[in-house]
Design a protein around this motif. Structure first.
Motif, PDB file in Angstrom:
ATOM      1  N   HIS A 292       0.836  -1.213   0.000  1.00  0.00           N
ATOM      2  CA  HIS A 292       0.000   0.000   0.000  1.00  0.00           C
ATOM      3  C   HIS A 292       0.865   1.256   0.000  1.00  0.00           C
ATOM      4  O   HIS A 292       0.576   2.212  -0.716  1.00  0.00           O
ATOM      5  CB  HIS A 292      -0.941   0.003   1.202  1.00  0.00           C
ATOM      6  CG  HIS A 292      -1.885  -1.157   1.206  1.00  0.00           C
ATOM      7  ND1 HIS A 292      -2.832  -1.342   0.231  1.00  0.00           N
ATOM      8  CD2 HIS A 292      -2.010  -2.198   2.047  1.00  0.00           C
ATOM      9  CE1 HIS A 292      -3.500  -2.445   0.476  1.00  0.00           C
ATOM     10  NE2 HIS A 292      -3.016  -2.986   1.575  1.00  0.00           N
TER      11      HIS A 292
ATOM     12  N   ARG B  90       3.906   1.434  -1.169  1.00  0.00           N
ATOM     13  CA  ARG B  90       4.542   1.493  -2.483  1.00  0.00           C
ATOM     14  C   ARG B  90       3.584   2.089  -3.517  1.00  0.00           C
ATOM     15  O   ARG B  90       3.970   2.921  -4.332  1.00  0.00           O
ATOM     16  CB  ARG B  90       4.991   0.107  -2.923  1.00  0.00           C
ATOM     17  CG  ARG B  90       5.664   0.120  -4.282  1.00  0.00           C
ATOM     18  CD  ARG B  90       6.164  -1.220  -4.667  1.00  0.00           C
ATOM     19  NE  ARG B  90       7.284  -1.575  -3.798  1.00  0.00           N
ATOM     20  CZ  ARG B  90       7.909  -2.722  -3.849  1.00  0.00           C
ATOM     21  NH1 ARG B  90       7.545  -3.640  -4.711  1.00  0.00           N
ATOM     22  NH2 ARG B  90       8.918  -2.975  -3.050  1.00  0.00           N
ATOM     23  N   ASN B  91       2.330   1.658  -3.486  1.00  0.00           N
ATOM     24  CA  ASN B  91       1.348   2.175  -4.444  1.00  0.00           C
ATOM     25  C   ASN B  91       1.080   3.641  -4.226  1.00  0.00           C
ATOM     26  O   ASN B  91       0.909   4.398  -5.189  1.00  0.00           O
ATOM     27  CB  ASN B  91       0.055   1.371  -4.370  1.00  0.00           C
ATOM     28  CG  ASN B  91       0.200  -0.005  -4.941  1.00  0.00           C
ATOM     29  OD1 ASN B  91       1.124  -0.286  -5.714  1.00  0.00           O
ATOM     30  ND2 ASN B  91      -0.703  -0.906  -4.564  1.00  0.00           N
TER      31      ASN B  91
ATOM     32  N   SER C 130       4.029   5.647  -5.629  1.00  0.00           N
ATOM     33  CA  SER C 130       4.123   5.636  -7.090  1.00  0.00           C
ATOM     34  C   SER C 130       2.836   6.129  -7.743  1.00  0.00           C
ATOM     35  O   SER C 130       2.719   6.130  -8.953  1.00  0.00           O
ATOM     36  CB  SER C 130       4.465   4.240  -7.596  1.00  0.00           C
ATOM     37  OG  SER C 130       3.425   3.353  -7.282  1.00  0.00           O
TER      38      SER C 130
ATOM     39  N   ARG D 295      -0.230   4.854  -7.907  1.00  0.00           N
ATOM     40  CA  ARG D 295      -0.975   3.875  -8.693  1.00  0.00           C
ATOM     41  C   ARG D 295      -2.375   3.738  -8.177  1.00  0.00           C
ATOM     42  O   ARG D 295      -2.700   3.850  -7.085  1.00  0.00           O
ATOM     43  CB  ARG D 295      -0.308   2.504  -8.632  1.00  0.00           C
ATOM     44  CG  ARG D 295       0.974   2.509  -9.395  1.00  0.00           C
ATOM     45  CD  ARG D 295       1.559   1.136  -9.409  1.00  0.00           C
ATOM     46  NE  ARG D 295       2.853   1.190 -10.029  1.00  0.00           N
ATOM     47  CZ  ARG D 295       3.669   0.173 -10.042  1.00  0.00           C
ATOM     48  NH1 ARG D 295       3.361  -0.951  -9.498  1.00  0.00           N
ATOM     49  NH2 ARG D 295       4.837   0.285 -10.629  1.00  0.00           N
TER      50      ARG D 295
END
Length: 71
Positions: free
Chosen positions: A63, A65-66, A69, A71
């Motif tokens: 989560h 990381r998203n 980035s 996303r």
């Protein structure tokens, strides 16, 4: 695979990248490079980080990381 939870004063929490890096004595950038296999990092250091991650049950937070980035 189940993630190990750490305890502080009887409360459980997940190990984050800052805490993990501090335990290893490396920077968060080095940990990130080891997991992403990008950047300049020796094979020896990369393997040490991956081995310690398995031992401690550390996994990158998908989560976070998203969010970073977008996303």
């Amino acid at each position: 695979m189940r993630k190990r939870l750490r305890t502080i004063y009887g409360m459980k929490y997940n190990l984050n990248i800052k805490e993990f890096a501090a335990r290893l004595g490396v920077s968060t950038a080095t940990v990130s490079r080891a997991f992403n296999t990008k950047g300049r990092i020796s094979d020896k250091t990369r393997q040490q980080i991956i081995d310690k991650a398995e031992e401690l049950g550390y996994r990158a937070n998908i989560h976070a990381r998203n969010l970073s980035s977008r996303r």
